[in-house]
Write an enzyme that holds these catalytic residues in place. Sequence first.
Site, PDB file in Angstrom:
ATOM      1  N   SER A 138       0.832  -1.208   0.000  1.00 14.72           N
ATOM      2  CA  SER A 138       0.000   0.000   0.000  1.00 14.72           C
ATOM      3  C   SER A 138       0.861   1.252   0.000  1.00 14.72           C
ATOM      4  CB  SER A 138      -0.871  -0.024   1.265  1.00 14.72           C
ATOM      5  OG  SER A 138      -1.480   1.230   1.470  1.00 14.72           O
ATOM      6  N   TYR A 159      -1.974  -1.315  10.929  1.00 14.81           N
ATOM      7  CA  TYR A 159      -2.275  -1.793   9.572  1.00 14.81           C
ATOM      8  C   TYR A 159      -1.126  -1.464   8.627  1.00 14.81           C
ATOM      9  CZ  TYR A 159      -3.860  -1.786   4.796  1.00 14.81           C
ATOM     10  OH  TYR A 159      -3.912  -1.996   3.430  1.00 14.81           O
ATOM     11  N   LYS A 216       1.922  -3.858   6.383  1.00 13.29           N
ATOM     12  CA  LYS A 216       2.322  -3.820   4.973  1.00 13.29           C
ATOM     13  C   LYS A 216       3.832  -3.654   4.857  1.00 13.29           C
ATOM     14  CE  LYS A 216      -1.662  -4.633   3.414  1.00 13.29           C
ATOM     15  NZ  LYS A 216      -1.917  -5.983   2.880  1.00 13.29           N
TER      16      LYS A 216
HETATM   17  P1  NAD Z   1     -11.267  -6.600   1.221  1.00 10.51           P
HETATM   18  O1  NAD Z   1     -11.468  -6.603   2.677  1.00 10.51           O
HETATM   19  O2  NAD Z   1     -12.403  -6.264   0.335  1.00 10.51           O
HETATM   20  O3  NAD Z   1     -10.702  -8.014   0.746  1.00 10.51           O
HETATM   21  C1  NAD Z   1      -9.884  -8.813   1.571  1.00 10.51           C
HETATM   22  C2  NAD Z   1     -10.496 -10.197   1.592  1.00 10.51           C
HETATM   23  O4  NAD Z   1      -9.680 -11.040   2.390  1.00 10.51           O
HETATM   24  C3  NAD Z   1     -11.900 -10.209   2.195  1.00 10.51           C
HETATM   25  O5  NAD Z   1     -12.772 -10.886   1.319  1.00 10.51           O
HETATM   26  C4  NAD Z   1     -11.733 -10.986   3.513  1.00 10.51           C
HETATM   27  O6  NAD Z   1     -12.879 -11.744   3.814  1.00 10.51           O
HETATM   28  C5  NAD Z   1     -10.515 -11.829   3.196  1.00 10.51           C
HETATM   29  N1  NAD Z   1      -9.714 -12.232   4.357  1.00 10.51           N
HETATM   30  C6  NAD Z   1      -9.194 -11.438   5.333  1.00 10.51           C
HETATM   31  N2  NAD Z   1      -8.483 -12.187   6.190  1.00 10.51           N
HETATM   32  C7  NAD Z   1      -8.545 -13.479   5.745  1.00 10.51           C
HETATM   33  C8  NAD Z   1      -8.013 -14.713   6.178  1.00 10.51           C
HETATM   34  N3  NAD Z   1      -7.261 -14.813   7.289  1.00 10.51           N
HETATM   35  N4  NAD Z   1      -8.267 -15.824   5.483  1.00 10.51           N
HETATM   36  C9  NAD Z   1      -9.033 -15.765   4.362  1.00 10.51           C
HETATM   37  N5  NAD Z   1      -9.566 -14.635   3.881  1.00 10.51           N
HETATM   38  C10 NAD Z   1      -9.321 -13.501   4.569  1.00 10.51           C
HETATM   39  O7  NAD Z   1     -10.019  -5.645   0.926  1.00 10.51           O
HETATM   40  P2  NAD Z   1      -9.467  -5.099  -0.458  1.00 10.51           P
HETATM   41  O8  NAD Z   1      -9.749  -3.656  -0.527  1.00 10.51           O
HETATM   42  O9  NAD Z   1      -9.866  -5.990  -1.567  1.00 10.51           O
HETATM   43  O10 NAD Z   1      -7.907  -5.238  -0.182  1.00 10.51           O
HETATM   44  C11 NAD Z   1      -7.160  -6.338  -0.659  1.00 10.51           C
HETATM   45  C12 NAD Z   1      -5.720  -6.175  -0.220  1.00 10.51           C
HETATM   46  O11 NAD Z   1      -5.208  -4.954  -0.743  1.00 10.51           O
HETATM   47  C13 NAD Z   1      -5.513  -6.105   1.285  1.00 10.51           C
HETATM   48  O12 NAD Z   1      -4.303  -6.766   1.589  1.00 10.51           O
HETATM   49  C14 NAD Z   1      -5.398  -4.641   1.558  1.00 10.51           C
HETATM   50  O13 NAD Z   1      -4.649  -4.378   2.706  1.00 10.51           O
HETATM   51  C15 NAD Z   1      -4.668  -4.168   0.316  1.00 10.51           C
HETATM   52  N6  NAD Z   1      -4.868  -2.748  -0.009  1.00 10.51           N
HETATM   53  C16 NAD Z   1      -6.128  -2.252  -0.118  1.00 10.51           C
HETATM   54  C17 NAD Z   1      -6.324  -0.921  -0.412  1.00 10.51           C
HETATM   55  C18 NAD Z   1      -7.712  -0.323  -0.478  1.00 10.51           C
HETATM   56  O14 NAD Z   1      -7.825   0.896  -0.334  1.00 10.51           O
HETATM   57  N7  NAD Z   1      -8.760  -1.100  -0.706  1.00 10.51           N
HETATM   58  C19 NAD Z   1      -5.215  -0.089  -0.631  1.00 10.51           C
HETATM   59  C20 NAD Z   1      -3.937  -0.639  -0.526  1.00 10.51           C
HETATM   60  C21 NAD Z   1      -3.778  -1.975  -0.216  1.00 10.51           C
HETATM   61  C1  WQD Z   2      -9.392   9.737   0.728  1.00  7.90           C
HETATM   62  C2  WQD Z   2      -9.527  11.233   0.952  1.00  7.90           C
HETATM   63  C3  WQD Z   2      -9.887  11.881   3.238  1.00  7.90           C
HETATM   64  C4  WQD Z   2     -13.824  10.101   3.673  1.00  7.90           C
HETATM   65  C5  WQD Z   2      -6.982   4.771   3.041  1.00  7.90           C
HETATM   66  C6  WQD Z   2      -6.084   4.002   3.978  1.00  7.90           C
HETATM   67  C7  WQD Z   2      -4.809   3.625   3.281  1.00  7.90           C
HETATM   68  C8  WQD Z   2      -5.083   2.894   1.972  1.00  7.90           C
HETATM   69  C9  WQD Z   2      -6.045   3.635   1.116  1.00  7.90           C
HETATM   70  C10 WQD Z   2      -5.053   0.519   2.306  1.00  7.90           C
HETATM   71  C11 WQD Z   2      -8.789  11.721   2.191  1.00  7.90           C
HETATM   72  C12 WQD Z   2     -11.066  12.244   2.380  1.00  7.90           C
HETATM   73  C13 WQD Z   2     -12.613  10.509   3.151  1.00  7.90           C
HETATM   74  C14 WQD Z   2     -14.795  11.075   3.998  1.00  7.90           C
HETATM   75  C15 WQD Z   2     -13.294  12.780   3.239  1.00  7.90           C
HETATM   76  N1  WQD Z   2      -5.680   1.614   2.190  1.00  7.90           N
HETATM   77  N2  WQD Z   2     -12.350  11.822   2.935  1.00  7.90           N
HETATM   78  N3  WQD Z   2     -14.499  12.388   3.761  1.00  7.90           N
HETATM   79  O1  WQD Z   2      -7.131   8.076   3.568  1.00  7.90           O
HETATM   80  O2  WQD Z   2      -6.107   7.936   1.279  1.00  7.90           O
HETATM   81  O3  WQD Z   2      -6.302   5.926   2.624  1.00  7.90           O
HETATM   82  O4  WQD Z   2      -7.217   3.958   1.882  1.00  7.90           O
HETATM   83  O5  WQD Z   2      -3.885   0.310   2.261  1.00  7.90           O
HETATM   84  O6  WQD Z   2      -4.070   2.841   4.142  1.00  7.90           O
HETATM   85  O7  WQD Z   2      -5.805   4.805   5.090  1.00  7.90           O
HETATM   86  O8  WQD Z   2      -8.386   6.971   1.673  1.00  7.90           O
HETATM   87  O9  WQD Z   2     -10.729   6.974   0.957  1.00  7.90           O
HETATM   88  O10 WQD Z   2     -10.209   7.148   3.427  1.00  7.90           O
HETATM   89  O11 WQD Z   2      -9.719   9.076   1.946  1.00  7.90           O
HETATM   90  O12 WQD Z   2     -13.067  13.981   3.050  1.00  7.90           O
HETATM   91  O13 WQD Z   2     -15.884  10.775   4.490  1.00  7.90           O
HETATM   92  O14 WQD Z   2     -10.901  11.533   1.176  1.00  7.90           O
HETATM   93  O15 WQD Z   2      -9.608  12.894   4.151  1.00  7.90           O
HETATM   94  O16 WQD Z   2      -8.256  12.950   1.878  1.00  7.90           O
HETATM   95  P1  WQD Z   2      -6.966   7.325   2.347  1.00  7.90           P
HETATM   96  P2  WQD Z   2      -9.845   7.473   2.036  1.00  7.90           P
END
Ligand code: NAD
Ligand code: WQD
Length: 349
Positions: free
Chosen positions: A131, A156, A160
């Site tokens: 991330s 969290y 990562k």
């Molecule tokens: P999500 O929660 O929608 O998907 C994760 C899935 O993993 C879920 O379906 C959950 O049920 C499953 N899961 C969690 N722990 C588990 C376990 N121990 N065994 C089996 N299944 C398990 O999240 P996402 O947004 O699809 O994110 C996917 C990956 O990408 C994650 O590693 C997350 O940290 C990373 N990521 C997400 C974002 C974001 O903003 N969505 C940004 C950067 C990184």
């Molecule tokens: C985006 C922007 C908020 C909600 C998160 C995780 C990060 C990564 C990505 C996994 C920001 C603003 C949001 C609201 C708002 N995930 N906002 N009103 O903060 O970039 O990151 O998701 O790895 O770890 O922290 O994403 O979608 O929460 O926010 O104004 O109700 O929207 O302040 O500027 P963020 P976000």
Amino acid sequence: MTSSAHSPKILVTGGAGFIGSHTVVSLVEAGFEPVIVDDLSNSLSSALDGLRAILGRDVAFYQADCNDREAMKAIFEQEQLTGVIHFAAYKAVGESVAEPLKYYNNNLGSLLLLLDLMKEYKVRTLVFSSSCTVYGQPEHLPVTEETPRLPAQSPYGNTKAIGEDIIRDAVRAQWPVKALALRYFNPIGAHPSAEIGELPLGVPANLVPFITQTAAGMRPSLTVYGDDYNTPDGTCVRDYIHVMDLADAHVQALRQLNETNADACYDVINIGTGRGETVLNVIKTFEEATGVSVNYTIGPRRPGDVEQVYADVSKSARVLNWKTTHSLAEALRDAWRWQQKIGAKVASE
Ligand code: NAD
Ligand code: WQD
């Protein structure tokens, strides 16, 4: 759809989740055969129905916890896997502060077990979900992969950074795995069919689901967290990437790893659009793309928010031969279509 019984099988942990389910579609379209393992702790089995509707067939699915050694071993035993994409993790930043051990156990325990089983079963390629959170607030923008990681703001984020280090150190010690950690920026949107999308359980913490739920009338108003940042309109800047572009990056990552001759290798790659957008511009683009207005007010800053972050995408273009093809407007329109499809189904609070 192009994959068949002879297609290379890829274990997709967390494949019922937001990014995992979309990646399953891209994998099948690219001729891979996904095998999903998900414990449905943050997803619903309806994602599998959506996948069936898009793909016209079922994809192998195991409901199991990636920390359950016996269950995972049985999957490795049963399936002739050629690679793993490890999405499964908990991702709620705030919850991770309140319950850090839950996050370290799940996010890192699952990775350690996977590396072990990959060695035992000679599965060579690994793509890991990292991330942009590892960069914190970078001094210079856009962020390159050489930009120093900052101490994580949350457990969290720490999982990562540590996850990346675990893979790096294992590879350095000749653990026989070829791995890429993809540092995603802000994934948004949904499959254009609106059969799969993001399912925030409860009140969404992320911007785009909050916008779509507000536009749908499920929430009275969106609070914009601060308009006094040093950015073009005072609101925070992020790099929002369509989830289908992100899904395709995983396919390219697998292809790149398959072409690599080394026995063990590791690298990190930013996955974003390279464009930074303010919160107010996201709202405006949503309104223009959908014709639906969003009720919002300006509120105080959200603690822990970085002011701005967006990716330098030259490495992803060079190493993966990949770049995004969807605009912000398309991503927001697809998110809206998905919202309309699911209605109030998962907004329980
Ligand atoms: P999500 O929660 O929608 O998907 C994760 C899935 O993993 C879920 O379906 C959950 O049920 C499953 N899961 C969690 N722990 C588990 C376990 N121990 N065994 C089996 N299944 C398990 O999240 P996402 O947004 O699809 O994110 C996917 C990956 O990408 C994650 O590693 C997350 O940290 C990373 N990521 C997400 C974002 C974001 O903003 N969505 C940004 C950067 C990184
Ligand atoms: C985006 C922007 C908020 C909600 C998160 C995780 C990060 C990564 C990505 C996994 C920001 C603003 C949001 C609201 C708002 N995930 N906002 N009103 O903060 O970039 O990151 O998701 O790895 O770890 O922290 O994403 O979608 O929460 O926010 O104004 O109700 O929207 O302040 O500027 P963020 P976000």
